[in-house]
Write a protein that holds these residues in place. Structure first.
Motif, PDB file in Angstrom:
ATOM      1  N   ALA A  30      51.262  72.690   2.887  1.00  0.00           N
ATOM      2  CA  ALA A  30      52.376  73.001   3.777  1.00  0.00           C
ATOM      3  C   ALA A  30      52.045  74.282   4.525  1.00  0.00           C
ATOM      4  N   MET A  31      52.764  74.505   5.628  1.00  0.00           N
ATOM      5  CA  MET A  31      52.610  75.741   6.388  1.00  0.00           C
ATOM      6  C   MET A  31      53.795  76.648   6.074  1.00  0.00           C
ATOM      7  N   PRO A  32      53.656  77.993   6.149  1.00  0.00           N
ATOM      8  CA  PRO A  32      52.447  78.688   6.579  1.00  0.00           C
ATOM      9  C   PRO A  32      51.341  78.609   5.528  1.00  0.00           C
ATOM     10  N   TYR A  33      50.144  78.946   5.969  1.00  0.00           N
ATOM     11  CA  TYR A  33      48.958  78.838   5.125  1.00  0.00           C
ATOM     12  C   TYR A  33      48.921  80.002   4.130  1.00  0.00           C
ATOM     13  N   ASP A  34      49.554  79.817   2.981  1.00  0.00           N
ATOM     14  CA  ASP A  34      49.551  80.782   1.889  1.00  0.00           C
ATOM     15  C   ASP A  34      49.107  80.065   0.621  1.00  0.00           C
ATOM     16  N   ARG A  35      48.535  80.805  -0.301  1.00  0.00           N
ATOM     17  CA  ARG A  35      47.960  80.207  -1.509  1.00  0.00           C
ATOM     18  C   ARG A  35      48.929  79.278  -2.254  1.00  0.00           C
ATOM     19  N   PRO A  36      50.217  79.631  -2.412  1.00  0.00           N
ATOM     20  CA  PRO A  36      51.124  78.718  -3.133  1.00  0.00           C
ATOM     21  C   PRO A  36      51.270  77.352  -2.465  1.00  0.00           C
ATOM     22  N   GLN A  37      50.890  77.269  -1.188  1.00  0.00           N
ATOM     23  CA  GLN A  37      51.017  76.018  -0.456  1.00  0.00           C
ATOM     24  C   GLN A  37      49.648  75.394  -0.180  1.00  0.00           C
ATOM     25  N   THR A  96      42.376  57.773  15.583  1.00  0.00           N
ATOM     26  CA  THR A  96      42.925  59.101  15.365  1.00  0.00           C
ATOM     27  C   THR A  96      44.390  59.046  15.777  1.00  0.00           C
ATOM     28  N   VAL A  97      45.137  60.082  15.434  1.00  0.00           N
ATOM     29  CA  VAL A  97      46.513  60.229  15.926  1.00  0.00           C
ATOM     30  C   VAL A  97      46.639  61.631  16.503  1.00  0.00           C
ATOM     31  N   CYS A  98      47.663  61.832  17.338  1.00  0.00           N
ATOM     32  CA  CYS A  98      47.805  63.102  18.041  1.00  0.00           C
ATOM     33  C   CYS A  98      49.275  63.488  18.128  1.00  0.00           C
ATOM     34  N   VAL A  99      49.554  64.776  17.951  1.00  0.00           N
ATOM     35  CA  VAL A  99      50.901  65.297  18.207  1.00  0.00           C
ATOM     36  C   VAL A  99      50.809  66.288  19.362  1.00  0.00           C
ATOM     37  N   THR A 154      42.678  51.981   5.149  1.00  0.00           N
ATOM     38  CA  THR A 154      42.610  52.836   6.331  1.00  0.00           C
ATOM     39  C   THR A 154      43.950  52.849   7.054  1.00  0.00           C
ATOM     40  N   GLN A 155      44.648  51.739   7.037  1.00  0.00           N
ATOM     41  CA  GLN A 155      45.993  51.701   7.616  1.00  0.00           C
ATOM     42  C   GLN A 155      46.928  52.663   6.890  1.00  0.00           C
ATOM     43  N   GLN A 156      46.785  52.733   5.566  1.00  0.00           N
ATOM     44  CA  GLN A 156      47.597  53.686   4.806  1.00  0.00           C
ATOM     45  C   GLN A 156      47.180  55.114   5.129  1.00  0.00           C
ATOM     46  N   ALA A 157      45.864  55.334   5.290  1.00  0.00           N
ATOM     47  CA  ALA A 157      45.376  56.664   5.661  1.00  0.00           C
ATOM     48  C   ALA A 157      45.924  57.072   7.027  1.00  0.00           C
ATOM     49  N   TRP A 158      46.045  56.111   7.944  1.00  0.00           N
ATOM     50  CA  TRP A 158      46.626  56.366   9.267  1.00  0.00           C
ATOM     51  C   TRP A 158      48.071  56.858   9.127  1.00  0.00           C
ATOM     52  N   ALA A 159      48.858  56.164   8.319  1.00  0.00           N
ATOM     53  CA  ALA A 159      50.249  56.568   8.112  1.00  0.00           C
ATOM     54  C   ALA A 159      50.336  57.931   7.428  1.00  0.00           C
ATOM     55  N   ASP A 160      49.478  58.167   6.447  1.00  0.00           N
ATOM     56  CA  ASP A 160      49.470  59.451   5.737  1.00  0.00           C
ATOM     57  C   ASP A 160      49.098  60.592   6.689  1.00  0.00           C
ATOM     58  N   THR A 161      48.161  60.339   7.597  1.00  0.00           N
ATOM     59  CA  THR A 161      47.719  61.372   8.524  1.00  0.00           C
ATOM     60  C   THR A 161      48.831  61.746   9.488  1.00  0.00           C
ATOM     61  N   ILE A 162      49.564  60.760   9.968  1.00  0.00           N
ATOM     62  CA  ILE A 162      50.708  61.045  10.840  1.00  0.00           C
ATOM     63  C   ILE A 162      51.716  61.937  10.125  1.00  0.00           C
ATOM     64  N   GLN A 163      52.058  61.562   8.897  1.00  0.00           N
ATOM     65  CA  GLN A 163      53.037  62.342   8.143  1.00  0.00           C
ATOM     66  C   GLN A 163      52.530  63.758   7.895  1.00  0.00           C
ATOM     67  N   ARG A 164      51.251  63.875   7.570  1.00  0.00           N
ATOM     68  CA  ARG A 164      50.683  65.186   7.273  1.00  0.00           C
ATOM     69  C   ARG A 164      50.699  66.090   8.514  1.00  0.00           C
ATOM     70  N   LEU A 165      50.269  65.560   9.663  1.00  0.00           N
ATOM     71  CA  LEU A 165      50.270  66.367  10.877  1.00  0.00           C
ATOM     72  C   LEU A 165      51.681  66.811  11.247  1.00  0.00           C
ATOM     73  N   GLN A 166      52.630  65.916  11.098  1.00  0.00           N
ATOM     74  CA  GLN A 166      54.002  66.282  11.439  1.00  0.00           C
ATOM     75  C   GLN A 166      54.545  67.344  10.485  1.00  0.00           C
ATOM     76  N   ASP A 167      54.223  67.208   9.202  1.00  0.00           N
ATOM     77  CA  ASP A 167      54.696  68.196   8.229  1.00  0.00           C
ATOM     78  C   ASP A 167      54.074  69.566   8.484  1.00  0.00           C
ATOM     79  N   LEU A 168      52.772  69.595   8.765  1.00  0.00           N
ATOM     80  CA  LEU A 168      52.079  70.873   8.912  1.00  0.00           C
ATOM     81  C   LEU A 168      52.415  71.571  10.225  1.00  0.00           C
ATOM     82  N   THR A 169      52.728  70.818  11.258  1.00  0.00           N
ATOM     83  CA  THR A 169      53.023  71.420  12.559  1.00  0.00           C
ATOM     84  C   THR A 169      54.517  71.539  12.823  1.00  0.00           C
ATOM     85  N   GLY A 170      55.351  71.000  11.944  1.00  0.00           N
ATOM     86  CA  GLY A 170      56.778  70.975  12.212  1.00  0.00           C
ATOM     87  C   GLY A 170      57.119  70.084  13.390  1.00  0.00           C
TER      88      GLY A 170
END
Length: 777
Positions: free
Chosen positions: A147-154, A424-427, A447-463
């Motif tokens: 998670a962001m911000p980039y701190d050790r607990p996250q 790839t996916v883009c925000v 790979t389809q699951q990885a695609w969905a996971d990547t979307i969720q991850r990018l959205q979570d990390l960038t808000g």
């Protein structure tokens, strides 16, 4: 009362957090006797600087000239402020960060820096042989963050409390480990362990007197296959000079032909096998640590013929982590280093899946107890047209954000879901785009699951909170089919328009600049007329693309099978030239075709059954490769025949006259017909001219036709933008780009983004944003 002191605030945006930026600011300011402070906040870094104007100018110049290795400044704003004549504090300070909605970029992983490598090699250093040594200049970022911000607990380092010594380094502003979130040592950090995947007992002491990592190196020296947990996933390694290990990896990965990447201890070893230019050496040694495609030395040392069958290049990289450096310290030969996965499946990152996914390929695994939070493959680059250009954007490069060009200041937030192949996916948000690392081919369920996971991850990390979704027009793409599932308006973007838009964005082309000539060459893309495109000239800006012409469409004989069986593309080309087939019936390629069930094939062509027309440059390359006997029957990976055709070119023959292609204008569109090239090519085949000459004449003829077509389409265009997977072909790219520049074009090529379908998501995002801006005005 004294006048206020001369002072200013400096706002810095870019990759400036977690990379040693604040200590660099403080060190330079103190050296110049400037007062003030620096802090992190949601936008990046804010500096208050107190001192005379000349000193402040010198400070900014010194800062930009001495950035930390991983820092990147995208924007620097300066504004004067007033501070009291008695400014508090005797020295420049680093002060506490401020919060807010995060707008700072995620930093990619970086290869071990020279200082950390020196420490792990030094018997007197406390981190001697510690495989997870890092500092603010290097180490994992994206692959450990949760998670962001980039701190050790996250991060996945949260479960490793710092020992007192590491904590002191972490808090010391003068230490290069100041606020290095993954900081660790033998006492408090992750541990590496060598295990057997077949469950049998083992002891590293039988392989090494050092430690488990060194024991893994002994296995490689003995020709074993080893899997090791890298930054972004498990990797498979074996001695690249021994057939047995390479064959086992190929069989286990179900990858019979596609070249395997190589890892070498140092540059001296690589130079025994390949030519290495200065900029290629720089790329190999850069923090991004990519695989670099290098030309093989004809008189150099040789790896196993199974590593890169039929290739004139090898993909080499240097060690990315201290663990790799330590493992290879005694290895004087290159090793295969490829992703740990079966063909089509994503790379293994889960320890509990290790035995199931890789246990049949190797008996040994070098594991550790730091979790990988994001799967990231190795990046690939190649020197093309005088510059190092990215062909696969992953570890080390992604997900570095890209600022939007001028005119996109009011762009809405967009999620782009990408293409089917090289997904790839883009925000897009807050004035930047963030393109994900390479995901893979979306034909595979994992790979389809990885695609969905990547979307969720990018959205979570960038808000990221999208207002709309952008997708390809192809109704059969997995990503397009799932675009409606986000419950937002969907903007469908034509495939080749997305290619050209991505190229323009990378080259900072303003939103309201005049349209350019887009030259898109690839395998296939769904056209806005419902047909399949693949070699197009487009009048394009960010909002729209109008097709000006391209290759004449040729049937895809057998539909999808044409992409896997090159002979089908050859016959589709020659079926329209029956007199030529009769005249050259003594040529091997024609004899081969006539031995096939041509009546059935002709009936399918006549009835237009499973043979849709397509103006595909990729399939033309396949047809020519089949004609000269390169992978005529079948290919085992995308682009194999085209890659072989490029590799076959004799550079000395590129000065010969190319095979002619015909240009005509039909309904105000330029049509490039391939029919004329076949007579010349067949004549050369009958005369037994060398394959290298025939391949060269094809490349030259195609380049000439593209440049001539661009001349016809010029009209009021002055800029030509080239995108699509075919532009990974170094020879064609250099021929076309050089000729276009000589005739007055300003040529835009990809450098930071791959020209293949990895750039599609970014192109989709920026087209959707441009159209939304237009609708508002």
């Amino acid at each position: 009362m004294s006048a206020p002191l001369a002072s200013e605030q400096i706002r810095v945006r870019g990759t400036v957090q977690g990379v040693g930026f604040r200590p660099t600011v403080a060190r330079l300011a103190r050296a110049m006797a400037l007062k003030g402070w620096v802090r992190n906040d949601a936008e990046g870094v804010l500096i208050t600087l107190v001192g005379d104007a000349e000193q402040r100018e010198q400070f900014v110049d010194a800062l930009m000239g001495n950035l930390p290795p991983l820092a990147r400044v995208d924007d620097l704003e300066r504004r004067p402020i007033d501070v009291p004549d008695r400014f508090p504090g005797e020295d420049f300070r680093i002060i506490k960060s401020e919060g807010g909605r995060n707008q700072t970029p995620i930093t990619p992983d970086a290869a071990a820096c020279p200082d950390c490598v020196e420490e792990v090699r030094n018997p007197l250093d406390r981190r001697y042989r510690y495989p997870f040594t890092n500092c603010t200049h290097c180490g994992p970022r994206y692959t450990i963050i949760t998670a962001m911000p980039y701190d050790r607990p996250q991060t996945s380092m949260a479960g490793f409390p710092m020992c007192a010594t590491c904590a002191a380094e972490y808090e010391d502003e003068a230490d290069r480990r100041y606020h290095a979130q993954p900081i660790a040592c033998h006492v408090c950090g992750p541990k590496a362990r060598l295990i057997r995947l077949d469950g049998r007992a083992s002891s590293f002491a039988t392989l090494s007197m050092m430690d488990d990592v060194d024991a893994g190196g002994s296995l490689l020296m003995n020709g074993e296959v080893l899997t090791a947990k890298g930054l972004g996933g498990y990797q498979l390694l074996t001695d690249a000079t021994k057939d047995a290990g390479v064959a086992r990896i190929r069989e286990g990965k179900q990858r019979p032909d596609k070249p395997l990447a190589l890892l070498a201890r140092d540059l001296d070893i690589i130079r025994k096998y390949c030519h290495v230019s200065d900029d290629e050496a720089q790329a190999l040694q850069s923090p991004a640590n990519p695989i670099v495609l290098l030309d093989i030395k004809e008189d150099g040392a040789a790896v196993s013929a199974l590593v890169a069958p039929g290739q004139k290049t090898l993909g080499f990289m240097l060690p990315s982590t201290p663990m790799h450096h330590l493992m290879l310290r005694r290895m004087k030969r290159p090793v295969v280093c490829t992703s740990g996965n079966a063909s089509g499946a994503p790379q293994c990152i889960d320890d509990d899946r290790l035995v199931d996914e890789l246990g049949k390929i190797t008996d040994w695994a070098l594991v550790h107890n730091r979790a990988i939070t994001a799967r990231v493959d190795d990046s690939v680059v190649r020197r093309i047209a005088g510059e190092i250009r990215i062909l696969r954007r992953a570890r080390g490069y992604a997900p570095t954000p890209m600022p939007l060009p001028a005119g996109f200041e009011e762009a809405p937030s967009v999620l782009a879901v990408g293409a089917q192949l090289k997904s790839t996916v883009c925000v897009l948000q807050d004035g930047v785009t963030v393109l994900s690392p390479y995901i893979g081919e979306l034909d595979h369920p994992q790979t389809q699951q990885a695609w969905a996971d990547t979307i969720q991850r990018l959205q979570d990390l960038t808000g990221h909170q999208p207002e709309r979704v952008a997708a390809d027009m192809h109704p059969g793409y997995f990503a397009t089919e799932n675009a409606d599932g986000f419950g937002l308006p969907v903007e469908h973007v034509q495939h080749h328009h997305a290619h050209i838009a991505a190229c323009l964005a990378e080259n900072d082309h303003p939103l309201d600049a005049p349209p350019v000539l887009g030259i898109a060459l690839d395998g296939l893309g769904f056209g806005d007329d419902g047909t399949l495109w693949g070699a197009e000239l487009l009048r394009a800006d960010y909002r729209q693309a109008v097709r000006l012409g391209g290759l004449q469409a040729t049937p895809l004989l057998g539909g999808d099978r044409a992409a896997r069986e090159p002979w089908r593309n050859l016959y589709a080309q020659l079926a329209a030239l029956p007199e030529l087939m009769e005249h050259f019936d003594d040529v091997d390629a024609i004899r081969d075709l006539k031995a096939r069930p041509l009546r059935l094939l002709d009936a399918a062509l006549a009835a237009k059954i499973n043979c849709p027309p397509a103006s595909s440059a990729g399939r033309l390359f396949d047809a020519v490769a089949a004609a000269i006997g390169l992978h005529r029957e079948r290919i085992s990976y995308e682009g194999q025949a085209a890659i072989a055709l490029e590799g076959a070119v004799d550079p000395d023959a590129l000065g010969l006259v190319g095979y002619p292609l015909d240009l005509s204008v039909v309904n105000d569109r330029i049509v490039i017909s391939t029919a004329p090239l076949w007579a010349g090519l067949m004549t050369d085949l009958r005369a037994k001219r060398p394959t290298g000459v025939i391949a060269a004449r094809f490349h030259r003829g195609l380049a000439d036709a593209i440049v001539a077509a661009a001349g016809w389409a010029r009209r009021d265009h002055t800029v030509a933008a080239l995108s699509g997977g075919v532009w990974q072909n170094r020879i064609l790219t250099e021929l076309v780009a050089t000729r276009l520049a000589e005739t007055g074009w300003s040529v835009k090529l990809h450098r930071l983004l791959p020209p293949n379908d990895e750039c599609i998501a970014l192109g989709q995002a920026i087209v959707a944003a441009a159209r939304a801006i237009s609708r508002r005005t």
